[in-house]
Motif scaffolding. Structure first.
Motif, PDB file in Angstrom:
ATOM      1  N   GLY A 118      95.498  66.737  90.193  1.00 34.40           N
ATOM      2  CA  GLY A 118      95.220  67.079  91.586  1.00 34.40           C
ATOM      3  C   GLY A 118      95.245  68.564  91.869  1.00 34.40           C
ATOM      4  O   GLY A 118      95.139  68.983  93.026  1.00 34.40           O
ATOM      5  N   GLY A 119      95.451  69.378  90.821  1.00 33.89           N
ATOM      6  CA  GLY A 119      95.396  70.830  90.996  1.00 33.89           C
ATOM      7  C   GLY A 119      96.740  71.497  91.170  1.00 33.89           C
ATOM      8  O   GLY A 119      96.806  72.671  91.538  1.00 33.89           O
ATOM      9  N   GLY A 120      97.839  70.770  90.881  1.00 32.14           N
ATOM     10  CA  GLY A 120      99.178  71.345  91.045  1.00 32.14           C
ATOM     11  C   GLY A 120      99.415  72.595  90.218  1.00 32.14           C
ATOM     12  O   GLY A 120     100.192  73.466  90.606  1.00 32.14           O
ATOM     13  N   PHE A 121      98.743  72.703  89.081  1.00 25.16           N
ATOM     14  CA  PHE A 121      98.837  73.894  88.236  1.00 25.16           C
ATOM     15  C   PHE A 121      97.478  74.569  88.073  1.00 25.16           C
ATOM     16  O   PHE A 121      97.242  75.290  87.105  1.00 25.16           O
ATOM     17  CB  PHE A 121      99.411  73.541  86.865  1.00 25.16           C
ATOM     18  N   GLY A 122      96.585  74.325  89.033  1.00 19.76           N
ATOM     19  CA  GLY A 122      95.261  74.932  88.964  1.00 19.76           C
ATOM     20  C   GLY A 122      94.507  74.450  87.738  1.00 19.76           C
ATOM     21  O   GLY A 122      94.638  73.295  87.309  1.00 19.76           O
ATOM     22  N   SER A 123      93.734  75.338  87.138  1.00 19.74           N
ATOM     23  CA  SER A 123      92.919  74.960  85.979  1.00 19.74           C
ATOM     24  C   SER A 123      93.771  74.624  84.762  1.00 19.74           C
ATOM     25  O   SER A 123      93.303  73.951  83.833  1.00 19.74           O
ATOM     26  CB  SER A 123      91.951  76.092  85.629  1.00 19.74           C
ATOM     27  N   ALA A 124      95.049  75.071  84.747  1.00 17.42           N
ATOM     28  CA  ALA A 124      95.936  74.761  83.615  1.00 17.42           C
ATOM     29  C   ALA A 124      96.133  73.264  83.448  1.00 17.42           C
ATOM     30  O   ALA A 124      96.419  72.776  82.349  1.00 17.42           O
ATOM     31  CB  ALA A 124      97.291  75.445  83.798  1.00 17.42           C
ATOM     32  N   GLY A 125      95.990  72.505  84.552  1.00 13.69           N
ATOM     33  CA  GLY A 125      96.217  71.070  84.497  1.00 13.69           C
ATOM     34  C   GLY A 125      94.945  70.245  84.460  1.00 13.69           C
ATOM     35  O   GLY A 125      94.982  69.028  84.680  1.00 13.69           O
ATOM     36  N   SER A 126      93.809  70.875  84.155  1.00 14.12           N
ATOM     37  CA  SER A 126      92.554  70.122  84.091  1.00 14.12           C
ATOM     38  C   SER A 126      92.516  69.201  82.871  1.00 14.12           C
ATOM     39  O   SER A 126      91.725  68.271  82.803  1.00 14.12           O
ATOM     40  CB  SER A 126      91.349  71.069  84.063  1.00 14.12           C
ATOM     41  N   GLU A 127      93.372  69.491  81.893  1.00 15.11           N
ATOM     42  CA  GLU A 127      93.613  68.585  80.772  1.00 15.11           C
ATOM     43  C   GLU A 127      95.116  68.468  80.606  1.00 15.11           C
ATOM     44  O   GLU A 127      95.854  69.428  80.848  1.00 15.11           O
ATOM     45  CB  GLU A 127      92.988  69.112  79.475  1.00 15.11           C
ATOM     46  N   VAL A 128      95.590  67.280  80.212  1.00 17.19           N
ATOM     47  CA  VAL A 128      97.025  67.103  79.991  1.00 17.19           C
ATOM     48  C   VAL A 128      97.269  66.548  78.595  1.00 17.19           C
ATOM     49  O   VAL A 128      96.402  65.909  77.993  1.00 17.19           O
ATOM     50  CB  VAL A 128      97.679  66.167  81.038  1.00 17.19           C
ATOM     51  N   VAL A 129      98.472  66.841  78.109  1.00 14.82           N
ATOM     52  CA  VAL A 129      98.973  66.250  76.875  1.00 14.82           C
ATOM     53  C   VAL A 129     100.126  65.335  77.262  1.00 14.82           C
ATOM     54  O   VAL A 129     101.032  65.744  77.991  1.00 14.82           O
ATOM     55  CB  VAL A 129      99.460  67.328  75.891  1.00 14.82           C
ATOM     56  N   VAL A 130     100.081  64.098  76.812  1.00 13.67           N
ATOM     57  CA  VAL A 130     101.191  63.161  77.020  1.00 13.67           C
ATOM     58  C   VAL A 130     101.819  62.915  75.656  1.00 13.67           C
ATOM     59  O   VAL A 130     101.126  62.538  74.705  1.00 13.67           O
ATOM     60  CB  VAL A 130     100.713  61.836  77.642  1.00 13.67           C
ATOM     61  N   GLU A 131     103.129  63.162  75.581  1.00  8.25           N
ATOM     62  CA  GLU A 131     103.747  63.067  74.257  1.00  8.25           C
ATOM     63  C   GLU A 131     105.084  62.346  74.287  1.00  8.25           C
ATOM     64  O   GLU A 131     105.732  62.197  75.336  1.00  8.25           O
ATOM     65  CB  GLU A 131     103.890  64.451  73.631  1.00  8.25           C
ATOM     66  N   GLU A 132     105.480  61.939  73.104  1.00  3.73           N
ATOM     67  CA  GLU A 132     106.747  61.259  72.854  1.00  3.73           C
ATOM     68  C   GLU A 132     107.923  62.095  73.353  1.00  3.73           C
ATOM     69  O   GLU A 132     107.957  63.319  73.195  1.00  3.73           O
ATOM     70  CB  GLU A 132     106.844  61.047  71.338  1.00  3.73           C
ATOM     71  N   PHE A 133     108.893  61.431  73.951  1.00  2.00           N
ATOM     72  CA  PHE A 133     110.132  62.082  74.371  1.00  2.00           C
ATOM     73  C   PHE A 133     111.057  62.210  73.160  1.00  2.00           C
ATOM     74  O   PHE A 133     111.377  61.220  72.506  1.00  2.00           O
ATOM     75  CB  PHE A 133     110.803  61.253  75.465  1.00  2.00           C
ATOM     76  N   LEU A 134     111.446  63.434  72.844  1.00  2.00           N
ATOM     77  CA  LEU A 134     112.324  63.689  71.698  1.00  2.00           C
ATOM     78  C   LEU A 134     113.757  63.891  72.162  1.00  2.00           C
ATOM     79  O   LEU A 134     114.003  64.509  73.209  1.00  2.00           O
ATOM     80  CB  LEU A 134     111.869  64.945  70.944  1.00  2.00           C
ATOM     81  N   THR A 135     114.704  63.397  71.384  1.00  2.00           N
ATOM     82  CA  THR A 135     116.115  63.615  71.699  1.00  2.00           C
ATOM     83  C   THR A 135     116.727  64.554  70.673  1.00  2.00           C
ATOM     84  O   THR A 135     116.319  64.566  69.502  1.00  2.00           O
ATOM     85  CB  THR A 135     116.893  62.284  71.703  1.00  2.00           C
ATOM     86  N   GLY A 136     117.703  65.334  71.108  1.00  2.00           N
ATOM     87  CA  GLY A 136     118.374  66.283  70.234  1.00  2.00           C
ATOM     88  C   GLY A 136     118.677  67.564  70.974  1.00  2.00           C
ATOM     89  O   GLY A 136     118.605  67.621  72.207  1.00  2.00           O
ATOM     90  N   GLU A 137     118.990  68.601  70.242  1.00  2.00           N
ATOM     91  CA  GLU A 137     119.297  69.904  70.833  1.00  2.00           C
ATOM     92  C   GLU A 137     118.095  70.824  70.639  1.00  2.00           C
ATOM     93  O   GLU A 137     117.503  70.873  69.563  1.00  2.00           O
ATOM     94  CB  GLU A 137     120.540  70.500  70.168  1.00  2.00           C
ATOM     95  N   GLU A 138     117.753  71.553  71.702  1.00  2.00           N
ATOM     96  CA  GLU A 138     116.582  72.424  71.667  1.00  2.00           C
ATOM     97  C   GLU A 138     116.995  73.842  71.273  1.00  2.00           C
ATOM     98  O   GLU A 138     117.992  74.369  71.765  1.00  2.00           O
ATOM     99  CB  GLU A 138     115.896  72.433  73.034  1.00  2.00           C
ATOM    100  N   VAL A 139     116.206  74.456  70.396  1.00  2.00           N
ATOM    101  CA  VAL A 139     116.484  75.812  69.922  1.00  2.00           C
ATOM    102  C   VAL A 139     115.173  76.603  69.888  1.00  2.00           C
ATOM    103  O   VAL A 139     114.121  76.057  69.551  1.00  2.00           O
ATOM    104  CB  VAL A 139     117.120  75.798  68.508  1.00  2.00           C
ATOM    105  N   SER A 140     115.255  77.882  70.237  1.00  2.00           N
ATOM    106  CA  SER A 140     114.110  78.794  70.104  1.00  2.00           C
ATOM    107  C   SER A 140     114.281  79.608  68.828  1.00  2.00           C
ATOM    108  O   SER A 140     115.373  80.126  68.560  1.00  2.00           O
ATOM    109  CB  SER A 140     114.047  79.747  71.297  1.00  2.00           C
ATOM    110  N   PHE A 141     113.200  79.721  68.050  1.00  2.00           N
ATOM    111  CA  PHE A 141     113.223  80.501  66.817  1.00  2.00           C
ATOM    112  C   PHE A 141     112.047  81.467  66.839  1.00  2.00           C
ATOM    113  O   PHE A 141     110.939  81.095  67.218  1.00  2.00           O
ATOM    114  CB  PHE A 141     113.130  79.589  65.592  1.00  2.00           C
TER     115      PHE A 141
END
Length: 421
Positions: free
Chosen positions: A171-194
């Motif tokens: 519906g345009g909530g993120f403008g053109s960024a949301g014209s395509e979406v990715v739906v993905e598996e929910f992962l469990t665990g601890e998140e880390v940036s590398f």
């Protein structure tokens, strides 16, 4: 050297602080900068969407090297345009920046080259996305394909939440960024940036950090651009760091080279440490914000030669020295963020907060009538080092207490995972 840094956030203040300390720097500008960056560089009011204006400034001032901080200019091809004009620049070209600019591009790359990630599908049609969600069940993750200021991800706990996210994005909530979406598996665990510095073929690890995405204590509230970070992350062992390089960074460099878009710049892995091993949540193609602040506090080497080596393909013989001490940063934001907030409130006490292992990096600030004022959602990064994460945390929060800014708020539990383990 004459150096130009592009950006205006806390990440750019941290980069400016390190670059300004380099003995190689003869003159240093930042565009557009902020009130804190102005203490390190000459700030110039350039519009980063106007590539021609940036190139004109660089040529008129004989700039030797441009460092591009934020994601938007990279995805828009700023490095391509600078290099085409004969100006050396740090960061990936547009084709390589798709690793952040398109989540679907990244997921397809992972699938093709065997890089561990969550199961997913891509959609340009809401009805098809909802059928997939109904088939897979909740919890499930819905992502806008393009850039959405770090807020384009909905972790839906119910089918209704997931379907609402689909409607919002299409519906345009993120403008053109949301014209395509990715739906993905929910992962469990601890998140880390590398983070790894890359030159198209070789990579130099920069280490780990952990961001705190939710707005409020206890990881409650809406997703933000990041409310604090610390590093290195205790659970991220040497074995996991080796896996990050061998199973993610180096295969990605090989894949991008094979695709005809060698990756030069910062490759930022968002990893989930699942019971089955690390899996990629997302790539970013620049330093994280606020993770960059943590990394720069810990980096003992001159940053500038490393950035130049990445651009020139010379990382194979490059080494960096790091402090053994951890670092932690607390983000102070304007009340209301990440929703509606008011700009212009006066911030006092910043001089008292700096020192004793503490550095206050500015994110969304400006100077008005001689005073520092809030000029954004995330405004200050109160950052500290210490012999332990607990000591760094205590120093950072002691500094927060010295800042007189009634219109600001922060989380009070940055580093909680490390401190409870």
């Amino acid at each position: 050297m004459k150096v130009l840094l592009l950006g205006s956030g806390g990440r750019e203040h941290a980069l400016a602080w390190k670059i300004a300390a380099s003995p190689l720097v003869e003159r240093f500008w930042c565009a557009p900068g902020n009130a804190g960056i102005a203490q390190e560089a000459e700030c110039v009011p350039l519009d980063l969407t106007d590539h021609a204006a940036v190139i004109r400034f660089a040529k008129e001032n004989a700039v030797d090297f441009v460092v591009v901080g934020p994601d938007n200019p990279l995805v828009a091809g700023m490095v391509d345009d600078l290099e085409a004009a004969g100006i050396k620049a740090f960061g990936p070209v547009k084709a390589a920046a798709q690793l952040e600019g398109s989540k679907g591009f990244t997921k397809d790359l992972c699938r093709e080259f065997g890089i561990p990630t969550a199961a997913y599908e891509r959609f340009t049609d809401a009805a098809a996305a909802k059928r997939y969600i109904a088939e897979k069940g909740a919890p499930i993750v819905v992502k806008a394909d393009g850039l959405a200021l770090g807020k384009g991800v909905v972790v839906a706990q119910t089918l209704d939440e997931a379907n609402a996210a689909i409607d919002m994005m299409f519906g345009g909530g993120f403008g053109s960024a949301g014209s395509e979406v990715v739906v993905e598996e929910f992962l469990t665990g601890e998140e880390v940036s590398f983070f790894a510095l890359c030159d198209g073929e070789n990579a130099l690890p920069l280490g780990s950090a952990q961001d705190h995405k939710r707005a409020f204590d206890g990881d409650e509230g809406p997703n933000t651009g990041g409310m604090g970070a610390y590093g290195p992350v205790p659970v991220f062992t040497e074995a996991l760091a080796k896996s990050a390089m061998d199973d993610f960074v180096l295969p990605t460099l090989r894949a991008m080279k094979q695709r005809g878009a060698p990756f030069k710049g910062i490759l930022y892995l968002g990893l989930m440490l699942t019971p089955q091993g690390p899996k990629l949540i997302e790539y970013n193609v620049r330093f994280g914000d606020p993770e960059c602040q943590v990394l720069m506090l810990r980096l003992k080497s001159d940053l500038l030669p490393a950035l130049i080596a990445a651009r020139d393909g010379g990382l194979k013989t490059m080494n960096l020295r790091w402090s053994d001490e951890p670092a932690l940063t607390v983000v102070m934001a304007t009340r209301g963020y990440p929703g509606e907030y008011r700009k212009g409130s006066v911030i006092r006490g910043l001089d008292a907060a700096n020192g004793d292992g503490v550095m206050v990096f500015h994110a969304g600030t400006a100077i008005r009538d001689g005073a520092v004022v809030a000029n954004g959602g995330r405004v200050l990064n109160v950052s500290a080092t210490g012999k332990t994460i607990a000591e760094a945390r205590d120093r950072a929060y002691a500094a927060v207490a010295k800042i007189d800014w009634p219109e600001g708020f922060c989380r009070n539990d940055i580093g909680w995972r490390a401190l409870q383990s």
